[in-house]
Design a protein around this motif. Sequence first.
Motif, PDB file in Angstrom:
ATOM      1  N   ALA A 279       1.257  -1.363   0.288  1.00 59.32           N
ATOM      2  CA  ALA A 279       0.154   0.265  -0.184  1.00 59.32           C
ATOM      3  C   ALA A 279       0.642   1.378  -0.201  1.00 59.32           C
ATOM      4  O   ALA A 279       1.896   1.106   0.589  1.00 59.32           O
ATOM      5  CB  ALA A 279      -0.827  -0.137   1.684  1.00 59.32           C
ATOM      6  N   ALA A 280       0.281   2.744  -0.853  1.00 54.47           N
ATOM      7  CA  ALA A 280       0.893   3.640  -0.519  1.00 54.47           C
ATOM      8  C   ALA A 280       0.774   4.736   0.466  1.00 54.47           C
ATOM      9  O   ALA A 280      -1.290   4.313   0.449  1.00 54.47           O
ATOM     10  CB  ALA A 280       0.841   3.811  -1.772  1.00 54.47           C
ATOM     11  N   ALA A 281       1.779   5.234   1.314  1.00 53.36           N
ATOM     12  CA  ALA A 281       0.666   6.116   2.312  1.00 53.36           C
ATOM     13  C   ALA A 281      -0.241   6.992   1.878  1.00 53.36           C
ATOM     14  O   ALA A 281      -1.014   7.085   2.924  1.00 53.36           O
ATOM     15  CB  ALA A 281       1.727   6.858   2.834  1.00 53.36           C
ATOM     16  N   PRO A 282       0.414   7.796   1.023  1.00 48.96           N
ATOM     17  CA  PRO A 282      -1.347   9.160   1.477  1.00 48.96           C
ATOM     18  C   PRO A 282      -2.713   8.614   0.689  1.00 48.96           C
ATOM     19  O   PRO A 282      -3.261   9.028   1.375  1.00 48.96           O
ATOM     20  CB  PRO A 282      -0.675   9.258  -0.423  1.00 48.96           C
ATOM     21  N   TYR A 299      -7.115  -2.954   0.913  1.00 49.92           N
ATOM     22  CA  TYR A 299      -6.031  -3.103   0.732  1.00 49.92           C
ATOM     23  C   TYR A 299      -6.139  -4.068   2.536  1.00 49.92           C
ATOM     24  O   TYR A 299      -6.879  -4.864   3.073  1.00 49.92           O
ATOM     25  CB  TYR A 299      -5.556  -2.181   2.285  1.00 49.92           C
ATOM     26  N   GLN A 300      -5.209  -4.966   3.157  1.00 49.01           N
ATOM     27  CA  GLN A 300      -5.066  -6.138   3.974  1.00 49.01           C
ATOM     28  C   GLN A 300      -4.280  -5.518   5.490  1.00 49.01           C
ATOM     29  O   GLN A 300      -3.741  -5.014   5.014  1.00 49.01           O
ATOM     30  CB  GLN A 300      -4.755  -7.322   4.046  1.00 49.01           C
ATOM     31  N   LEU A 301      -4.779  -5.773   6.431  1.00 43.71           N
ATOM     32  CA  LEU A 301      -4.146  -5.514   7.633  1.00 43.71           C
ATOM     33  C   LEU A 301      -2.083  -6.529   7.386  1.00 43.71           C
ATOM     34  O   LEU A 301      -1.640  -7.053   6.706  1.00 43.71           O
ATOM     35  CB  LEU A 301      -4.628  -5.877   8.752  1.00 43.71           C
ATOM     36  N   ASN A 302      -1.697  -5.435   8.288  1.00 41.57           N
ATOM     37  CA  ASN A 302      -0.208  -5.754   8.102  1.00 41.57           C
ATOM     38  C   ASN A 302       0.359  -6.784   9.652  1.00 41.57           C
ATOM     39  O   ASN A 302      -1.121  -6.784  10.398  1.00 41.57           O
ATOM     40  CB  ASN A 302       0.658  -4.412   8.352  1.00 41.57           C
ATOM     41  N   GLU A 303       0.819  -7.022  10.159  1.00 39.21           N
ATOM     42  CA  GLU A 303       1.531  -7.405  10.877  1.00 39.21           C
ATOM     43  C   GLU A 303       0.978  -7.257  12.429  1.00 39.21           C
ATOM     44  O   GLU A 303       0.842  -7.986  12.765  1.00 39.21           O
ATOM     45  CB  GLU A 303       2.827  -8.214  11.351  1.00 39.21           C
ATOM     46  N   ASP A 304       0.840  -5.624  12.403  1.00 40.83           N
ATOM     47  CA  ASP A 304      -0.071  -5.839  13.904  1.00 40.83           C
ATOM     48  C   ASP A 304      -1.430  -5.273  13.298  1.00 40.83           C
ATOM     49  O   ASP A 304      -1.971  -4.356  14.140  1.00 40.83           O
ATOM     50  CB  ASP A 304       0.886  -4.201  13.690  1.00 40.83           C
ATOM     51  N   ASP A 305      -1.767  -5.752  12.715  1.00 42.31           N
ATOM     52  CA  ASP A 305      -3.177  -5.664  12.334  1.00 42.31           C
ATOM     53  C   ASP A 305      -3.753  -4.509  12.302  1.00 42.31           C
ATOM     54  O   ASP A 305      -4.758  -3.472  13.077  1.00 42.31           O
ATOM     55  CB  ASP A 305      -4.077  -6.257  13.799  1.00 42.31           C
ATOM     56  N   GLU A 306      -2.471  -3.207  11.726  1.00 43.72           N
ATOM     57  CA  GLU A 306      -2.806  -2.220  11.308  1.00 43.72           C
ATOM     58  C   GLU A 306      -3.253  -1.847  10.102  1.00 43.72           C
ATOM     59  O   GLU A 306      -2.633  -2.327   8.521  1.00 43.72           O
ATOM     60  CB  GLU A 306      -2.343  -1.020  11.583  1.00 43.72           C
ATOM     61  N   TYR A 307      -3.765  -0.385   9.047  1.00 36.25           N
ATOM     62  CA  TYR A 307      -2.885  -0.993   8.093  1.00 36.25           C
ATOM     63  C   TYR A 307      -2.641   0.633   8.003  1.00 36.25           C
ATOM     64  O   TYR A 307      -3.105   1.490   7.932  1.00 36.25           O
ATOM     65  CB  TYR A 307      -4.983   0.569   7.388  1.00 36.25           C
ATOM     66  N   VAL A 320       4.729  -5.007   6.329  1.00 34.22           N
ATOM     67  CA  VAL A 320       5.304  -4.281   7.603  1.00 34.22           C
ATOM     68  C   VAL A 320       4.479  -3.696   7.055  1.00 34.22           C
ATOM     69  O   VAL A 320       3.798  -2.089   7.616  1.00 34.22           O
ATOM     70  CB  VAL A 320       6.407  -3.741   7.206  1.00 34.22           C
ATOM     71  N   PHE A 321       4.404  -3.603   6.034  1.00 37.37           N
ATOM     72  CA  PHE A 321       2.658  -2.402   5.740  1.00 37.37           C
ATOM     73  C   PHE A 321       1.678  -3.133   4.992  1.00 37.37           C
ATOM     74  O   PHE A 321       2.201  -4.897   4.253  1.00 37.37           O
ATOM     75  CB  PHE A 321       3.806  -1.898   4.486  1.00 37.37           C
ATOM     76  N   SER A 322       0.738  -2.385   4.792  1.00 41.74           N
ATOM     77  CA  SER A 322      -0.142  -3.287   4.198  1.00 41.74           C
ATOM     78  C   SER A 322      -0.264  -3.712   2.675  1.00 41.74           C
ATOM     79  O   SER A 322       0.470  -3.181   1.992  1.00 41.74           O
ATOM     80  CB  SER A 322      -1.164  -2.736   4.616  1.00 41.74           C
TER      81      SER A 322
END
Length: 479
Positions: A279-282, A299-307, A320-322
């Motif tokens: 995923a791209a941050a903007p 998108y999918q959640l990353n390893e920390d369950d965040e986008y 690390v990133f989605s």
Amino acid sequence: MKKIILSTICSVLLLNSCRSDESINTDPNVAYTTTAETVVSYAQKGLSDYVNTPSVNENNFRLTMQYWQETTYVNESNYDFVNRNVSNNIWTSNYVDVLNNLNQAKKLIEAYSPTPAEFSSWQVKKKNQLAIVDLMMVFTYQNIVDTFGNIPYTQALQLESIPLPAYDDGAAIYSSLITRARADVQALSSGDSFGEGDYYYKGDVTKWKKFGNSLLLKLGIAIADSNNSLAQAAVTEAISGGVFTSIADNCQLPYQTASPNYNPIYDALVASGRDDYIAAAPFVNFLLENSDPRISSYYQLNEDDEYVGQEVGQPGEVDVFSRIGTFAEQPDFPGVILNYTEVAFYLAEAAARWGISDAATAYNNAVLASLSEWNVSAEDATAYLTAHPYNVSNWKESIGLQAWAAFFNQGQTSWNFYRRLDYPVLVAPTTAAPEANKTVPTRMTYPVREQSVNRTNWSTASNAIGGDFLYTKLFWDKF
């Protein structure tokens, strides 16, 4: 449904309009007696593959619009498109795999001699087939103009007589495409066309008529800032004729689950065994800030369950990133050519520009179309729309931001809205290639091959548009 993969008889048609190697025309292993249906099938798959692929070798618009980011090799995220000859590949995919095949299909249709049993219905079928083929050519030419600006048009597809075609003015091409689309819609009538050879609509002429009107709408909206009178006339005629009204009208390729006929997104993200995209941050940040329920589809959640998205232009680790959403893991996910959501956004823009209908209602319909497309519940869709109402005082921002949110998987469509409406406000990465002049690209530069093989015509075209640069604006990109 018959398999999409086709035999090598179609290889005869893969002729670049700017190549001068005549030996390509005399391949002793090629059959020249294929049917129009087969060639149309091949062209439809070629068109869908190009429009939908995320391959950095030819279609980087998801990167340009800051939806996706590369993990390791970040050249294209930084607008270095020369490294992989991206423009050459775009040119070949459209002129060779699509347009030359469609042009050959026209010739086969014109040359066909119906059997006695076919004779009574042939003239209607022939007109339908020619109109359908031409609509796909109009769609493809529009894509190429929207990518480069002035391009070969009147002299294109004539390799034997004009191996080095001149470039036509983009505005003139648009006028011609509108005329062609109008004529094609008028030519379509009740009767047969291509049947199962038509992967998009199975030969349904009624659906092709809706496609034709929707394409006319798209053509008109594109030039709204450069030729308002022609744009409004085309849009009004398209709406009156009948455009898409639901997802049932979508023009798309139904990919299959087996190689080589699965969706090119699946090919790049799953079948390849590579982890090239995150995923791209903007865009991730935009979705989070606006509590957009589509984020779980995109998108999918990353390893920390965040986008989490990575900064544009920088490499990043998967997980690390989605990752890109699980839709990309479906090999038979349909390949969109033109869909109801896109048409709904054109209708919203037409309402905002010319008062053709109530602008707020048209805007709501467009946003709801996208939310429905990505399986957002009615309750969540209503809540989202309530939080993001139409802003009549800045309709370009309202429609532009929501178009960015909607066209996550339609990169060039999103790029067109961005250039026309100037929303969202995207910022080029500090690491961007010098050729971008510190800006997000507003066009692709012409193929390097054109510069070397068709140099005189390339030079004339480059001068006419204001320079062959990534930051040169197209004729319709006025603001």
